[in-house]
Scaffold this motif. Structure first.
Motif, mmCIF file in Angstrom:
data_model
loop_
_atom_site.group_PDB
_atom_site.id
_atom_site.type_symbol
_atom_site.label_atom_id
_atom_site.label_comp_id
_atom_site.label_asym_id
_atom_site.label_seq_id
_atom_site.Cartn_x
_atom_site.Cartn_y
_atom_site.Cartn_z
ATOM 1 N N ARG A 7 0.775 -1.098 -0.139
ATOM 2 C CA ARG A 7 -0.403 -0.081 -0.215
ATOM 3 C C ARG A 7 1.591 1.130 0.042
ATOM 4 N NH1 ARG A 7 -2.247 -0.791 4.375
ATOM 5 N NH2 ARG A 7 -3.884 -2.219 3.614
ATOM 6 N N SER A 8 2.098 1.151 1.122
ATOM 7 C CA SER A 8 3.012 2.386 1.114
ATOM 8 C C SER A 8 3.389 3.252 -0.811
ATOM 9 C CB SER A 8 3.452 2.574 2.278
ATOM 10 O OG SER A 8 4.543 3.141 2.141
ATOM 11 N N LEU A 9 4.164 1.541 -1.347
ATOM 12 C CA LEU A 9 4.754 1.251 -2.522
ATOM 13 C C LEU A 9 3.748 2.776 -3.567
ATOM 14 C CD1 LEU A 9 6.986 -0.954 -2.225
ATOM 15 C CD2 LEU A 9 7.665 0.837 -2.379
ATOM 16 N N LEU A 10 2.473 1.546 -3.437
ATOM 17 C CA LEU A 10 1.615 2.069 -4.416
ATOM 18 C C LEU A 10 1.138 3.614 -4.761
ATOM 19 C CD1 LEU A 10 -0.119 -1.186 -5.253
ATOM 20 C CD2 LEU A 10 1.502 0.033 -6.749
ATOM 21 N N VAL A 251 14.147 2.411 0.252
ATOM 22 C CA VAL A 251 13.578 2.180 -1.201
ATOM 23 C C VAL A 251 12.099 3.458 -0.695
ATOM 24 C CG1 VAL A 251 11.295 0.985 -2.021
ATOM 25 C CG2 VAL A 251 13.547 0.289 -1.182
ATOM 26 N N ALA A 252 12.415 4.385 -1.550
ATOM 27 C CA ALA A 252 11.202 5.879 -1.623
ATOM 28 C C ALA A 252 10.223 5.502 -2.466
ATOM 29 C CB ALA A 252 11.878 7.047 -2.419
ATOM 30 N N GLY A 253 10.310 4.346 -3.405
ATOM 31 C CA GLY A 253 8.946 4.508 -4.079
ATOM 32 C C GLY A 253 9.005 3.366 -4.520
ATOM 33 N N LEU A 254 8.122 3.499 -6.353
ATOM 34 C CA LEU A 254 8.031 2.339 -7.235
ATOM 35 C C LEU A 254 8.091 2.895 -8.648
ATOM 36 C CD1 LEU A 254 5.181 -0.101 -6.735
ATOM 37 C CD2 LEU A 254 7.332 -0.481 -5.675
ATOM 38 N N HIS A 255 9.203 2.763 -9.806
ATOM 39 C CA HIS A 255 9.446 3.766 -10.412
ATOM 40 C C HIS A 255 8.697 2.311 -11.687
ATOM 41 C CE1 HIS A 255 11.151 5.931 -13.611
ATOM 42 N NE2 HIS A 255 10.841 4.715 -14.600
ATOM 43 N N LEU A 256 7.259 2.622 -12.017
ATOM 44 C CA LEU A 256 6.844 1.766 -13.403
ATOM 45 C C LEU A 256 6.637 2.703 -14.268
ATOM 46 C CD1 LEU A 256 3.049 1.989 -11.009
ATOM 47 C CD2 LEU A 256 5.245 0.439 -10.817
ATOM 48 N N PHE A 257 6.838 1.448 -15.194
ATOM 49 C CA PHE A 257 7.309 1.270 -16.444
ATOM 50 C C PHE A 257 6.402 0.608 -17.221
ATOM 51 C CE2 PHE A 257 11.426 0.149 -14.954
ATOM 52 C CZ PHE A 257 12.483 1.249 -15.765
ATOM 53 N N PHE A 259 5.412 1.435 -20.332
ATOM 54 C CA PHE A 259 4.901 1.415 -21.958
ATOM 55 C C PHE A 259 3.964 1.756 -22.921
ATOM 56 C CE2 PHE A 259 7.488 -2.235 -19.730
ATOM 57 C CZ PHE A 259 9.212 -1.556 -20.590
ATOM 58 N N ASN A 260 3.529 2.944 -21.971
ATOM 59 C CA ASN A 260 2.455 3.243 -22.274
ATOM 60 C C ASN A 260 0.952 3.005 -22.632
ATOM 61 O OD1 ASN A 260 4.465 5.883 -23.026
ATOM 62 N ND2 ASN A 260 3.765 5.842 -24.842
ATOM 63 N N GLN A 261 1.043 1.889 -21.802
ATOM 64 C CA GLN A 261 -0.280 1.084 -21.252
ATOM 65 C C GLN A 261 -0.422 2.059 -19.581
ATOM 66 O OE1 GLN A 261 -0.197 -3.215 -21.805
ATOM 67 N NE2 GLN A 261 1.450 -2.851 -23.628
ATOM 68 N N ILE A 262 -0.902 2.796 -20.402
ATOM 69 C CA ILE A 262 -0.935 4.439 -19.176
ATOM 70 C C ILE A 262 -2.378 4.380 -18.187
ATOM 71 C CG2 ILE A 262 -1.580 6.760 -18.702
ATOM 72 C CD1 ILE A 262 0.603 7.135 -21.204
ATOM 73 N N ALA A 263 -3.568 3.712 -19.279
ATOM 74 C CA ALA A 263 -5.093 3.287 -18.816
ATOM 75 C C ALA A 263 -5.000 1.878 -17.521
ATOM 76 C CB ALA A 263 -5.948 3.471 -19.259
ATOM 77 N N GLU A 264 -3.586 0.661 -18.601
ATOM 78 C CA GLU A 264 -4.359 -0.573 -17.847
ATOM 79 C C GLU A 264 -3.307 -0.126 -16.094
ATOM 80 O OE1 GLU A 264 -4.241 -0.819 -21.769
ATOM 81 O OE2 GLU A 264 -3.550 0.220 -20.681
ATOM 82 N N THR A 265 -2.043 0.915 -16.922
ATOM 83 C CA THR A 265 -1.568 0.349 -14.985
ATOM 84 C C THR A 265 -1.980 1.280 -13.493
ATOM 85 O OG1 THR A 265 0.395 0.673 -16.475
ATOM 86 C CG2 THR A 265 0.652 1.420 -14.342
ATOM 87 N N GLU A 266 -2.935 2.602 -14.297
ATOM 88 C CA GLU A 266 -3.419 3.085 -13.328
ATOM 89 C C GLU A 266 -4.461 2.422 -12.606
ATOM 90 O OE1 GLU A 266 -4.515 5.531 -10.530
ATOM 91 O OE2 GLU A 266 -2.497 5.581 -11.581
ATOM 92 N N ARG A 267 -5.260 1.834 -13.897
ATOM 93 C CA ARG A 267 -6.876 0.746 -12.983
ATOM 94 C C ARG A 267 -6.371 -0.445 -12.317
ATOM 95 N NH1 ARG A 267 -8.563 1.192 -18.170
ATOM 96 N NH2 ARG A 267 -7.777 -0.302 -19.120
ATOM 97 N N TRP A 268 -5.009 -1.359 -12.575
ATOM 98 C CA TRP A 268 -3.835 -1.964 -11.521
ATOM 99 C C TRP A 268 -3.347 -1.369 -10.541
ATOM 100 C CZ3 TRP A 268 0.996 -1.696 -10.534
ATOM 101 C CH2 TRP A 268 1.354 -2.791 -9.462
ATOM 102 N N ARG A 269 -3.248 -0.356 -10.342
ATOM 103 C CA ARG A 269 -2.634 0.486 -8.922
ATOM 104 C C ARG A 269 -3.986 0.878 -8.288
ATOM 105 N NH1 ARG A 269 -1.789 5.908 -6.434
ATOM 106 N NH2 ARG A 269 -2.992 6.477 -7.858
ATOM 107 N N ARG A 270 -5.265 1.506 -8.660
ATOM 108 C CA ARG A 270 -5.821 1.465 -8.060
ATOM 109 C C ARG A 270 -7.073 0.070 -7.949
ATOM 110 N NH1 ARG A 270 -5.581 6.100 -5.812
ATOM 111 N NH2 ARG A 270 -7.175 4.654 -5.128
ATOM 112 N N ALA A 271 -6.637 -0.794 -8.120
ATOM 113 C CA ALA A 271 -7.482 -2.096 -8.200
ATOM 114 C C ALA A 271 -6.869 -2.593 -7.164
ATOM 115 C CB ALA A 271 -7.600 -2.642 -9.285
ATOM 116 N N VAL A 272 -5.743 -2.402 -6.898
ATOM 117 C CA VAL A 272 -4.742 -3.077 -5.788
ATOM 118 C C VAL A 272 -4.866 -2.568 -4.841
ATOM 119 C CG1 VAL A 272 -2.311 -3.840 -5.253
ATOM 120 C CG2 VAL A 272 -3.029 -4.013 -7.591
ATOM 121 N N LEU A 273 -4.549 -1.601 -4.904
ATOM 122 C CA LEU A 273 -5.353 -0.686 -3.670
ATOM 123 C C LEU A 273 -6.273 -0.787 -2.874
ATOM 124 C CD1 LEU A 273 -3.180 3.206 -4.566
ATOM 125 C CD2 LEU A 273 -2.802 1.514 -2.599
#
Length: 278
Positions: A7-10, A251-257, A259-273
């Motif tokens: 939760r902290s990293l995301l 560890v200060a946080g995450l650097h999420l690559f 690959f321009n799948q931006i919507a998918e990445t944010e949906r995944w992050r919100r779903a996990v949170l």
């Protein structure tokens, strides 16, 4: 503990994007303003697409950290111009890799001389990032990459680790650099929930961008995305949670690559949170 760490990293993420035609629209549509956006640079197209997108996103209220590869800088005057342009846009965070341009556009063939020159220019940016390599660099010995971080530590303020799919390797690398008294905070580089077909399409369409170029040098990595159950971001983070949570790891946080799948990445992050909050 693993859930708390995840939760902290995301909550402390950076999204790496490529400066393609639709990137600005995707970021505006899907990325919250409290997420730092990092913009890669192309050895083929040069710095202009990176600088232009950085300026536009900054004007929209985003905290943007453009990549300024040393090998794309033509000369000292070019570096000064880039720094002044970014400062005028309100940018205070720059990521300085060596870059892939071969031959270099000018006298800078590595990141350290650029970092030194920026210090001589009065440190125009409050934050300066450098690259770390948990998995071996394709061209540079591991001992040299760690020595390079040591040499840069007086100028940089954080490290971004390159892509790694093995939490054990990540943990060993973090332990190793801390033993060398490299104390800069680390953003752990992790691929988002990448769909292989879209990744291949992006690599084919753009063909450039440091993250895409690095990935295409490791064909076996594509198999991780293609194999059912082969790669799930939260699984890697969960398995590495014990190490990432240690104060000594820095560890200060995450650097999420993305690959321009931006919507998918944010949906995944919100779903996990959301799952972690239930």
């Amino acid at each position: 503990m693993a859930a708390e760490t995840l939760r902290s990293l995301l909550g402390r993420v950076r999204y790496e994007v490529l400066p393609a035609k639709a990137t600005e629209e995707k970021v505006l549509a899907h990325v919250p303003r409290d997420v730092v956006v990092t913009v890669t640079a192309s050895p083929v197209k040069g710095l202009e697409p990176t600088l232009g997108l950085t300026e536009r996103l900054a004007a929209h209220g985003y905290r943007v950290a453009p990549h300024v590869p040393a090998r794309l800088l033509r000369d000292d005057a070019h570096l000064k111009d880039v720094a002044e342009r970014l400062r005028a846009a309100g940018v205070d965070d720059v990521f300085v890799p060596a870059g892939d341009a071969d031959p270099p556009a000018g006298p800078y063939d590595a990141a350290l001389p650029v970092l030194r020159r920026l210090s001589e220019l009065g440190r125009p940016f409050g934050e300066l990032g450098i690259t770390g390599y948990p998995e071996s660099h394709p061209l540079i010995h591991d001992d040299l990459t760690i020595q390079s971080m040591w040499d840069k530590r007086a100028h940089a303020t954080y490290i971004v680790s390159n892509l790694c799919f093995d939490p054990r390797v990540l943990g060993d690398w973090i332990t190793r650099i801390r033993r060398r008294d490299i104390t800069l905070p680390v953003y752990v580089g992790v691929a988002g929930p990448v769909q292989r077909a879209k990744l291949l399409a992006m690599a084919t369409k753009i063909g450039v961008g440091e993250s895409t170029r690095f990935l295409t040098k490791h064909a076996s990595w594509f198999l991780r995305f293609a194999t059912p159950g082969g790669y799930v971001p939260e699984r890697l983070l969960d398995r590495g949670a014990e190490v990432f949570a240690r104060p000594s790891a820095g560890v200060a946080g995450l650097h999420l690559f993305t690959f321009n799948q931006i919507a998918e990445t944010e949906r995944w992050r919100r779903a996990v949170l959301d799952r972690l909050d239930t």
